[in-house]
Design a protein around this motif. Sequence first.
Motif, PDB file in Angstrom:
ATOM      1  N   VAL A  29     -20.974 -20.311  -8.620  1.00 23.23           N
ATOM      2  CA  VAL A  29     -19.800 -20.651  -7.262  1.00 23.23           C
ATOM      3  C   VAL A  29     -18.814 -21.003  -7.910  1.00 23.23           C
ATOM      4  CG1 VAL A  29     -20.280 -22.494  -5.560  1.00 23.23           C
ATOM      5  CG2 VAL A  29     -22.185 -21.677  -6.032  1.00 23.23           C
ATOM      6  N   MET A  30     -17.891 -20.912  -7.126  1.00 18.60           N
ATOM      7  CA  MET A  30     -16.051 -20.667  -7.580  1.00 18.60           C
ATOM      8  C   MET A  30     -15.820 -21.938  -6.263  1.00 18.60           C
ATOM      9  SD  MET A  30     -15.629 -20.075 -10.393  1.00 18.60           S
ATOM     10  CE  MET A  30     -16.726 -20.432 -11.190  1.00 18.60           C
ATOM     11  N   PRO A  31     -14.228 -21.983  -6.523  1.00 12.51           N
ATOM     12  CA  PRO A  31     -13.750 -23.417  -5.706  1.00 12.51           C
ATOM     13  C   PRO A  31     -12.732 -22.060  -4.559  1.00 12.51           C
ATOM     14  CG  PRO A  31     -13.178 -23.384  -7.899  1.00 12.51           C
ATOM     15  CD  PRO A  31     -13.746 -22.745  -7.809  1.00 12.51           C
ATOM     16  N   GLU A  32     -12.876 -22.853  -3.701  1.00 15.08           N
ATOM     17  CA  GLU A  32     -11.881 -22.778  -2.527  1.00 15.08           C
ATOM     18  C   GLU A  32     -11.224 -23.269  -1.918  1.00 15.08           C
ATOM     19  OE1 GLU A  32     -14.728 -20.307   0.208  1.00 15.08           O
ATOM     20  OE2 GLU A  32     -14.965 -18.626  -0.287  1.00 15.08           O
ATOM     21  N   GLY A  33     -10.020 -22.747  -1.584  1.00 16.90           N
ATOM     22  CA  GLY A  33      -9.094 -23.881  -0.447  1.00 16.90           C
ATOM     23  C   GLY A  33      -7.538 -23.650  -0.543  1.00 16.90           C
ATOM     24  N   GLU A  34      -6.595 -24.141  -0.544  1.00 10.13           N
ATOM     25  CA  GLU A  34      -4.933 -23.763   0.209  1.00 10.13           C
ATOM     26  C   GLU A  34      -5.106 -24.680  -1.438  1.00 10.13           C
ATOM     27  OE1 GLU A  34      -1.300 -25.927   1.937  1.00 10.13           O
ATOM     28  OE2 GLU A  34      -3.219 -26.848   2.471  1.00 10.13           O
ATOM     29  N   LEU A  67      -6.457 -28.766  -8.604  1.00 13.90           N
ATOM     30  CA  LEU A  67      -7.257 -28.402 -10.037  1.00 13.90           C
ATOM     31  C   LEU A  67      -8.690 -29.207  -9.969  1.00 13.90           C
ATOM     32  CD1 LEU A  67      -7.735 -25.960 -11.454  1.00 13.90           C
ATOM     33  CD2 LEU A  67      -6.052 -26.834 -13.197  1.00 13.90           C
ATOM     34  N   ARG A  68      -8.294 -30.040 -10.020  1.00 12.04           N
ATOM     35  CA  ARG A  68      -9.457 -31.647 -10.498  1.00 12.04           C
ATOM     36  C   ARG A  68     -10.341 -31.901  -9.614  1.00 12.04           C
ATOM     37  NH1 ARG A  68      -7.172 -36.986 -12.745  1.00 12.04           N
ATOM     38  NH2 ARG A  68      -9.938 -37.349 -12.576  1.00 12.04           N
ATOM     39  N   SER A  69     -10.037 -31.060  -7.772  1.00 15.38           N
ATOM     40  CA  SER A  69     -10.695 -30.922  -6.695  1.00 15.38           C
ATOM     41  C   SER A  69     -11.645 -29.472  -6.902  1.00 15.38           C
ATOM     42  CB  SER A  69      -9.794 -31.057  -5.548  1.00 15.38           C
ATOM     43  OG  SER A  69     -10.824 -30.818  -4.730  1.00 15.38           O
ATOM     44  N   PRO A 101     -20.952 -35.718  -6.074  1.00 13.76           N
ATOM     45  CA  PRO A 101     -20.344 -35.230  -6.181  1.00 13.76           C
ATOM     46  C   PRO A 101     -19.109 -36.296  -6.505  1.00 13.76           C
ATOM     47  CG  PRO A 101     -21.160 -34.566  -4.441  1.00 13.76           C
ATOM     48  CD  PRO A 101     -22.228 -35.169  -4.851  1.00 13.76           C
ATOM     49  N   GLY A 102     -18.062 -35.884  -7.342  1.00 18.92           N
ATOM     50  CA  GLY A 102     -17.260 -37.400  -7.956  1.00 18.92           C
ATOM     51  C   GLY A 102     -17.500 -37.796  -8.848  1.00 18.92           C
TER      52      GLY A 102
END
Length: 667
Positions: free
Chosen positions: A357-362, A401-403, A567-568
């Motif tokens: 699962v790869m990340p998405e977002g602005e 990038l960390r997120s 998470p986190g």
Amino acid sequence: MFRSVLVANRGEIAVRVFRTARAMGLRCIAVHSEADAGAMHVAMADEAIAIGPAPASESYLRVERIIEAAKRTGAEAIHPGYGFLSENPLFAEACAAAGIAFVGPSASAMRAMGGKAAAKALMAAAGVPLVPGYHGEDQEPSLLAEEAARIGYPVLIKASAGGGGRGMRVVEREGGFAEALWSAQREAEAAFGDHRVLVEKYLARPRHIEVQVLADSHGATLALSSRDCSIQRRHQKIVEEAPAPFLPDAMRAALGEAAVAAAKAVGYVNAGTVEFIAEGDRFFFMEMNTRLQVEHPVTEAITGLDLVAWQLRIASGEKLPFGAEPSLSGHAIEVRLCAEEPRAGWRPAVGRLSRFVMPEGEGIRVDTGVREGDAVTPFYDSMVAKIIAHGATRDDAIARLRSALDATEVDGVATNLDALRAILAVPAFAAAAPATTFLAEHEAQVLAPPRPAPKRALLAAVAAVIDAERRQPAASAADPASPWEMREGWRLFGAARRVLRLHADGREIEVPLAYRSAGVMARLEGEEHALSWRRDGRDGAFRIRIDDTEAAATVLRSPGAVTVTLPGQGRWRIGIVDALEPARGDVAGDDRVASPIPGRVASVQCAVGDVVARGQVLVVVEAMKTELRIAAPVDGTVARVDVAAGDQVEEGMELVLLEPATASAQE
């Protein structure tokens, strides 16, 4: 403009080129080995041609098969990607002879920059600064040793043809030069078919800075900002960013001027990268990569240019419409997600991606050539994805990038994901420009053992196991929907009880359970907890309730284990112990030397009857662009050698059998 393009490559670069080409209205043609028949780039293509067995030497490196595939499919252009044949002048000439456009520089430019020694002579003539060293043709070992002494230790031995860290050795003192030279030359010969090396002064804390150039056939040559690629393992980059941070304006301008001078010195056309090594306010030419670089997305992010599109346009004869470097926007950082085991010397890993699962977002971009369910094989590079973050400032890019890495989920194959997270968390990364010594200086933080699994992670693993059991009907069930087949732990008198055994943090943990109508009562670390859960949409996502507290968790099942991400907080791989399995322990004894990964035997450095010492290298296995030097686990005598140079080996295959030295013999 062409109407069709064949990509003579695989993986994420083939996918990347196809996406741009399709947006430009071009027909996309793929070539593939037998191992890549079901690969992502093959599925994306309008047409795909098989070109040979899995080893690259029998498929992606076969010029005649790729040219034949282009002719069969009517391809008007060939994009070489990076690696494989991308910097092979014979391939560029074969394309020209077949009347097919090569999306890259001329064969003459490749030859001029392909040999590091000759390239450095050209750069000296063009006024580009060079690191002190020996770049001559005479490769007599005694002469090279003399030159190393003249330059002064430490020195760096580098393959004259090629890059990517292959054929590169750092030599700290004179006594280690001969062995390092032999090793570098052998690796260079295997990787590039050319054993020649050069010897240079090794800088103690350098930065690796490069400049993207773009040149058309009408005389325009532009430098497109700078990139910092200093964070490396095994001399291969894993973190890249643009523009290179903490550079004085005068130095940044001088780097751009030197890069343009280097490109013009060889009549360079198309996209390329000029690489420099810098220390303090001084920089020196290293080499020019006559192709697109893996890290090109960070330059695209800050310039707004599609470099692949401009490669295609330039190859078709178009003129660059801008006469100066485009204005820059913000900062971008890229990390390479690789199948490897950082705590085992960054050893490459293989397996099947059971979860991807790869990340998405602005501001987030992901380039990959694999999907969930694909296999990572030992035949090609270990990189499975590039994750890129773009922000208004460097701090913004780091935060994004960390997120993004926190949202990345991979299972089934060991990766460097945790190490990448740790790199970004090192305070020195944000505070100052990293040097190529970054990983060595911060190894304790980057490769720190994972902190012990917290209670919430252990109980999340318990919840996932029971949830999976409840959803799995008995194999012998005539009617899986029958209430008699439900695994709810119901009993006529009292609750069902069992003990679930977990393995975490190097220890076995017993968790007594008592089933309830909603969840279970779990005893962990001497305390009772009411545990319940519910699935939260996508596969693996749960809401875990422990007593009166509920929180999110991602729990991924794999044979014999679960991977829990909070998470986190972090992620932990927790073993599920089968009550019938034997006690844990070493499978192999001290007499057995086995391959830790599938690969090819590069060399055997022992023979039957040899007396060897613990730590002495016995066999070198090559896999995924990496050499694994497999050493003797104990002092002893070689009783049997089961492999020879060139053999293909599987993971766990025995290579050498030792007869351990007796205690009296060791005394």
